[in-house]
Design a protein around this motif. Structure first.
Motif, PDB file in Angstrom:
ATOM      1  N   GLN A   6       4.029   5.965   5.002  1.00 57.23           N
ATOM      2  CA  GLN A   6       4.307   5.133   3.838  1.00 57.23           C
ATOM      3  C   GLN A   6       4.984   5.897   2.714  1.00 57.23           C
ATOM      4  O   GLN A   6       4.808   7.114   2.569  1.00 57.23           O
ATOM      5  CB  GLN A   6       3.009   4.528   3.305  1.00 57.23           C
ATOM      6  N   SER A   7       5.729   5.154   1.895  1.00 56.85           N
ATOM      7  CA  SER A   7       6.304   5.701   0.678  1.00 56.85           C
ATOM      8  C   SER A   7       6.387   4.572  -0.340  1.00 56.85           C
ATOM      9  O   SER A   7       6.286   3.393   0.000  1.00 56.85           O
ATOM     10  CB  SER A   7       7.677   6.314   0.943  1.00 56.85           C
ATOM     11  N   GLY A   9       5.225   2.759  -4.095  1.00 57.62           N
ATOM     12  CA  GLY A   9       4.011   2.539  -4.862  1.00 57.62           C
ATOM     13  C   GLY A   9       4.090   3.228  -6.209  1.00 57.62           C
ATOM     14  O   GLY A   9       5.144   3.661  -6.646  1.00 57.62           O
ATOM     15  N   LEU A  20       7.156  -1.088  -1.504  1.00 60.27           N
ATOM     16  CA  LEU A  20       6.492  -0.186  -0.570  1.00 60.27           C
ATOM     17  C   LEU A  20       7.286  -0.138   0.722  1.00 60.27           C
ATOM     18  O   LEU A  20       7.781  -1.170   1.192  1.00 60.27           O
ATOM     19  CB  LEU A  20       5.072  -0.662  -0.273  1.00 60.27           C
ATOM     20  N   CYS A  22       7.372   1.558   4.825  1.00 57.85           N
ATOM     21  CA  CYS A  22       6.554   2.108   5.901  1.00 57.85           C
ATOM     22  C   CYS A  22       7.484   2.380   7.081  1.00 57.85           C
ATOM     23  O   CYS A  22       8.027   1.438   7.664  1.00 57.85           O
ATOM     24  CB  CYS A  22       5.471   1.103   6.270  1.00 57.85           C
ATOM     25  N   TYR A  97      -1.987  -0.330   2.545  1.00 57.42           N
ATOM     26  CA  TYR A  97      -1.805   0.277   3.865  1.00 57.42           C
ATOM     27  C   TYR A  97      -0.884  -0.579   4.712  1.00 57.42           C
ATOM     28  O   TYR A  97      -1.027  -1.808   4.730  1.00 57.42           O
ATOM     29  CB  TYR A  97      -3.138   0.394   4.596  1.00 57.42           C
ATOM     30  N   THR A 119      -1.136   4.087   0.089  1.00 59.71           N
ATOM     31  CA  THR A 119      -0.443   4.428  -1.142  1.00 59.71           C
ATOM     32  C   THR A 119      -1.024   3.584  -2.280  1.00 59.71           C
ATOM     33  O   THR A 119      -1.284   2.396  -2.100  1.00 59.71           O
ATOM     34  CB  THR A 119       1.079   4.206  -1.003  1.00 59.71           C
ATOM     35  N   GLN A 120      -1.231   4.206  -3.411  1.00 61.55           N
ATOM     36  CA  GLN A 120      -1.869   3.536  -4.525  1.00 61.55           C
ATOM     37  C   GLN A 120      -0.864   2.736  -5.339  1.00 61.55           C
ATOM     38  O   GLN A 120       0.232   3.218  -5.649  1.00 61.55           O
ATOM     39  CB  GLN A 120      -2.570   4.553  -5.443  1.00 61.55           C
TER      40      GLN A 120
END
Length: 125
Positions: A6-7, A9, A20, A22, A97, A119-120
């Motif tokens: 993931q990237s 966020g 987001l 993935c 997620y 990722t938050q």
């Protein structure tokens, strides 16, 4: 199995947008359903959206809480999936997620056994 990375966020004010991404380790277009989940402390993980099928038969399914604000789409450049989030609200704050489960004939089957690292997303009001 497929590995998911993931990237995206981060933090944004209410009403803002985030994307987001993935990336998957192998071809998923016609062989995996892809989804986004989110989780906040003390609560169960909930499905935000998933995409099943492919091409003209592709179907995007959304949780009622995000319908009209979030858009899930396959990213063929990295065999993965993205989630475009707009009009973000404080209640969207969570760890997000991506996940994958097998697909056959355009239909998902089995469990989500492959997950991204999380990722938050934090939305401040």
């Amino acid at each position: 199995h497929v590995q998911l990375r993931q990237s995206g966020g981060g933090s944004v004010q209410a009403g803002g947008s985030l994307r987001l991404s993935c990336a998957a380790s192998k071809y998923t277009y016609s062989s995996y359903c892809l989804a986004w989940f989110r989780q906040t402390p003390g609560k169960e993980r909930e499905e935000v959206a998933h995409i099943e099928g492919y091409g003209v038969s592709s179907r995007e399914i959304y949780a009622n809480s995000v319908k009209g604000r979030f858009t899930i789409s396959r990213d063929n450049a990295n065999n993965g999936v993205s989630l475009q989030m707009t009009d973000l609200k404080s209640e969207d704050t969570a760890m997000y997620y991506c996940a994958a489960r097998p697909m056959s004939g355009g239909n998902c089957y089995g469990d989500y056994n492959d997950w991204g690292q999380g990722t938050q997303v934090t939305v401040s009001s």
